[in-house]
Design a protein around this motif. Structure first.
Motif, PDB file in Angstrom:
ATOM      1  N   CYS A 187      -4.214 -77.552 -47.089  1.00  0.00           N
ATOM      2  CA  CYS A 187      -5.551 -77.019 -46.844  1.00  0.00           C
ATOM      3  C   CYS A 187      -5.533 -75.491 -46.776  1.00  0.00           C
ATOM      4  N   SER A 188      -4.505 -74.927 -46.128  1.00  0.00           N
ATOM      5  CA  SER A 188      -4.441 -73.474 -45.958  1.00  0.00           C
ATOM      6  C   SER A 188      -4.342 -72.761 -47.301  1.00  0.00           C
ATOM      7  N   ALA A 189      -3.580 -73.336 -48.234  1.00  0.00           N
ATOM      8  CA  ALA A 189      -3.480 -72.729 -49.565  1.00  0.00           C
ATOM      9  C   ALA A 189      -4.835 -72.692 -50.247  1.00  0.00           C
TER      10      ALA A 189
ATOM     11  N   MET B  21      -7.858 -66.830 -58.720  1.00  0.00           N
ATOM     12  CA  MET B  21      -7.331 -67.752 -59.731  1.00  0.00           C
ATOM     13  C   MET B  21      -5.809 -67.770 -59.732  1.00  0.00           C
ATOM     14  N   LEU B  22      -5.193 -66.611 -59.572  1.00  0.00           N
ATOM     15  CA  LEU B  22      -3.733 -66.523 -59.569  1.00  0.00           C
ATOM     16  C   LEU B  22      -3.147 -67.341 -58.426  1.00  0.00           C
ATOM     17  N   HIS B  23      -3.834 -67.369 -57.277  1.00  0.00           N
ATOM     18  CA  HIS B  23      -3.334 -68.091 -56.110  1.00  0.00           C
ATOM     19  C   HIS B  23      -3.758 -69.555 -56.088  1.00  0.00           C
ATOM     20  N   ASP B  24      -4.592 -69.969 -57.043  1.00  0.00           N
ATOM     21  CA  ASP B  24      -4.956 -71.379 -57.110  1.00  0.00           C
ATOM     22  C   ASP B  24      -3.704 -72.209 -57.368  1.00  0.00           C
TER      23      ASP B  24
ATOM     24  N   GLY C 201      -1.710 -71.513 -60.793  1.00  0.00           N
ATOM     25  CA  GLY C 201      -0.469 -70.777 -60.577  1.00  0.00           C
ATOM     26  C   GLY C 201       0.769 -71.532 -61.025  1.00  0.00           C
ATOM     27  N   ALA C 202       0.678 -72.862 -61.027  1.00  0.00           N
ATOM     28  CA  ALA C 202       1.819 -73.671 -61.475  1.00  0.00           C
ATOM     29  C   ALA C 202       1.941 -73.687 -62.992  1.00  0.00           C
TER      30      ALA C 202
ATOM     31  N   PRO D 121      -0.401 -78.580 -56.931  1.00  0.00           N
ATOM     32  CA  PRO D 121       0.337 -77.976 -58.050  1.00  0.00           C
ATOM     33  C   PRO D 121       1.354 -78.898 -58.715  1.00  0.00           C
ATOM     34  N   TRP D 122       1.361 -80.181 -58.360  1.00  0.00           N
ATOM     35  CA  TRP D 122       2.498 -81.017 -58.727  1.00  0.00           C
ATOM     36  C   TRP D 122       2.251 -82.042 -59.820  1.00  0.00           C
ATOM     37  N   TYR D 123       1.016 -82.467 -60.046  1.00  0.00           N
ATOM     38  CA  TYR D 123       0.786 -83.662 -60.859  1.00  0.00           C
ATOM     39  C   TYR D 123       0.178 -83.403 -62.238  1.00  0.00           C
TER      40      TYR D 123
END
Length: 481
Positions: A382-384, A408-411, A415-416, A259-261
Motif C-alpha cells: 500500500c505504501s508504494a 510513473m517512474l515509481h509506479d 518501474g519493473a 511489479p511481479w506478475y
C-alpha cells in the motif's frame, strides 16, 4: 423527507439507474429531488427517461430534473454523487494503447499504473471544478460522494485542494467478501470481516464465518478447491499464499498494481483467465466498456421497458451511497468501508493518505474505526502505491510534468518494465495525446512534442499478451453478454 441529490456524470446509464433505484427503495425518501447532469446530452436524456419512468410507475412524489448545466443541478443539493469518466472511451484507449508501445500491459488502467495515473491527470481539474461549484451553490455542508476512479487520487484532491466534505465509495470490498462467503459455504449475512488498506488494495485482515475465525490455511484451501475461483483468481490466490491475507480486488486489477506478475509477456498467461474481462485480459475493461456503450445505444428501449417494473422487484444493492444517506438522514446506523483521509485510522500508513477502511455512519456523519495495523507486507504494498498517488495528485493539481514522470517512474509495474528514458518518452506521448483533456499541461505540451520528435526511444506496435476482440451487439445478445 425532502432534500436534493445531484448526480454528476449521470449519463453512466446503468450505474445511475442502480444508485437511484437504491435510494428510492428507502420509504423515507419518496419525496426527494433527483437532479441529473452530464455533458453528454444524449446519454442524459436516456437516463432521464429511465428515472422518470421509475418514479411514475411507482407513483412516487419524487421530482426528477436533468440538465447539462452542472451548477443548476448542484444548486441546493445536500448530496452530490460523481461517476464521471473524463475523456470517455477516446482517452481511455490511449491509457491502454500508448503504454503497450513501451511494453506495459494493463488490464484496467484506472487506478495506478500508466493509465490510472493519466486518468487522474484528466479527472483532478474537473473534480476541483465540482468542488468550487459545491461550495458556491450547494447546500452548506453538502457531502460529496465520489464513485469515480482513480478513487484515491480524486478523493485526495477533493479533500486537500477542493475543501469539500468528501468520501470515496467503491464496491470491491463487498464483492471480495461475497467470494469469501461462497468458498466457505456461508451466506453473505453469515460472514463478518474487517477489511482495511487503500482502494483496490484492501485486505481482509480478520474474517469470521458464523462467528468462527478463519485462518489463512483454511481460506487458501477453500479457494483452491472452488471450481471457478481456483481458475479465475490464480494471481489473487498466489498473493493470499504469500501474504497470508486475501485482497479485495479482482485478478485483473491486482495484477497491474504489483511489479511481479505482468512484467514478462510470456508469464502473463500463467496468471490470468480470459473467461471474463476482469480476470486479467489486456485492455479488458476498455473492451467491456466499449461493448456496454454499444449495447446501451442499441437496446435502450429494453432498458426503458425494464424501468417500468415495480421497485418491489428491485433488490437494494450493497452500493454504499443510499445506505450512507439513509444513516445520516434517519440515524439508522450503517457499517461500511469508506475512502477517507487516514489520520490515524490505519497506524502503519501515512496520515495524509486516502485509505479504505471500516466506518460507521449515523446522524453525526461518517465515523472511522481507528487503530488498525496492517500486516507488514500489506502495508509495504500500500505504501508504494500511496507514494505514486501522492505524486500523481500533486502533478495533476499543479500541471507539473516532471512530477508526473516521477510518479510513473515509481509506479510498481511501470518501474519493473521500463527504463527511466522510456518512462519519460511514454509520459510525453500520453500528455500530447490527451492534451485536450489536460488544461493544466497546456504550457508543457509544445516542449513534449519537441522531445518526442527527437526521441531515440524504441517502441513497438503490440496488442499485448492477452488482447480479446470487441464483440458486436448481436453476438452479445446471442451469448447473453
Amino acid at each position: 423527507m425532502s432534500f436534493k441529490i445531484a448526480i454528476i456524470g449521470a449519463g453512466s446509464v446503468g450505474f445511475t439507474r442502480t444508485l437511484v433505484s437504491d435510494v428510492l427503495k428507502v420509504p423515507d425518501f419518496a419525496d426527494i429531488e433527483i437532479a441529473l447532469t452530464d455533458i453528454n446530452a444524449h446519454n442524459l436524456d436516456m437516463i432521464r427517461q429511465i428515472i422518470e419512468r421509475i418514479v411514475s410507475v411507482n407513483n412516487l412524489p419524487a421530482k426528477v430534473t436533468a440538465t447539462t448545466d452542472r451548477r443548476a443541478a448542484l444548486a441546493g443539493a445536500r448530496y452530490i454523487l460523481s461517476c464521471v469518466r473524463v475523456g470517455g472511451l477516446e482517452a481511455f484507449e490511449t491509457d491502454i494503447n500508448i503504454p503497450l508501445k513501451y511494453g506495459v500491459d494493463q488490464c484496467v488502467g484506472d487506478t495506478i499504473c500508466a493509465g490510472g495515473i493519466m486518468y487522474g491527470q484528466r479527472n483532478v481539474p474537473v473534480i476541483l471544478d465540482f468542488c468550487r461549484d459545491i461550495k458556491e451553490v450547494a447546500e452548506p455542508g453538502a457531502l460529496f460522494l465520489n464513485y469515480a476512479n482513480p478513487m484515491a487520487i480524486n478523493t485526495w484532491a477533493a479533500l486537500q485542494y477542493g475543501g469539500v466534505n468528501t468520501v470515496g465509495l467503491c464496491h470491491g470490498v463487498q464483492h471480495g467478501a461475497h467470494q469469501i462467503a461462497k468458498v466457505l459455504g456461508v451466506t453473505d449475512d453469515e460472514l463478518d470481516y474487517i477489511c482495511s488498506g487503500i482502494n483496490h488494495q484492501t485486505w481482509y485482515v480478520d474474517i469470521r464465518a458464523k462467528g468462527r475465525k478463519i485462518e489463512a490455511d483454511e481460506l487458501i484451501a477453500a479457494f483452491e478447491r472452488h471450481p471457478v475461483y481456483s481458475r479465475q483468481e490464480k494471481l489473487r490466490i498466489d498473493v493470499l499464499k504469500r501474504f497470508g491475507v486475501y485482497s479485495t480486488e479482482s485478478n485483473g486489477h491486482l495484477s497491474e498494481y504489483l511489479p511481479w506478475y505482468r512484467k514478462r509477456p510470456e508469464e502473463i498467461g500463467k496468471w490470468i483467465d480470459t473467461s471474463e474481462w476482469i480476470h486479467g485480459e489486456t485492455g479488458g475493461y476498455l473492451r467491456h466498456c466499449t461493448e456496454q456503450r454499444n449495447w446501451f445505444e442499441t437496446d435502450f428501449p429494453q432498458f426503458l421497458e425494464q424501468a417500468g417494473k415495480s421497485l418491489s422487484e428491485h433488490k437494494r444493492t450493497s452500493e454504499h451511497a443510499s445506505h450512507i444517506i439513509e444513516a445520516i438522514e434517519t440515524g439508522r446506523v450503517y457499517r461500511g468501508h469508506f475512502n477517507v483521509r487516514n489520520d490515524g485510522a490505519i497506524t502503519n500508513l501515512p496520515a495524509d493518505a486516502i485509505i479504505e477502511s471500516p466506518g460507521f455512519v449515523d446522524r453525526f456523519g461518517i465515523n472511522m474505526v481507528e487503530g488498525i495495523t496492517l500486516p507488514l507486507a500489506c502495508a509495504a504494498t500500500c505504501s508504494a502505491t500511496i507514494s505514486v498517488q501522492r505524486m500523481a495528485m500533486e502533478a495533476a493539481v499543479k500541471g507539473d510534468i516532471d512530477l508526473l514522470k516521477l510518479a510513473m517512474l515509481h509506479d510498481p509495474l511501470v518501474g519493473a518494465i521500463c527504463t527511466p528514458e522510456e518512462v519519460w518518452a511514454m509520459a510525453d506521448e500520453m500528455v500530447v495525446a490527451q492534451a485536450k483533456w489536460l488544461p493544466q499541461y497546456a504550457g508543457a505540451v509544445p516542449a513534449a512534442k519537441e522531445r518526442l520528435a527527437k526521441s531515440t526511444v524504441k517502441t513497438r506496435e503490440w496488442e499485448g499478451a492477452a488482447r480479446q476482440r470487441i464483440r458486436a451487439v448481436e453476438e452479445l445478445r446471442t451469448t447473453g453478454r
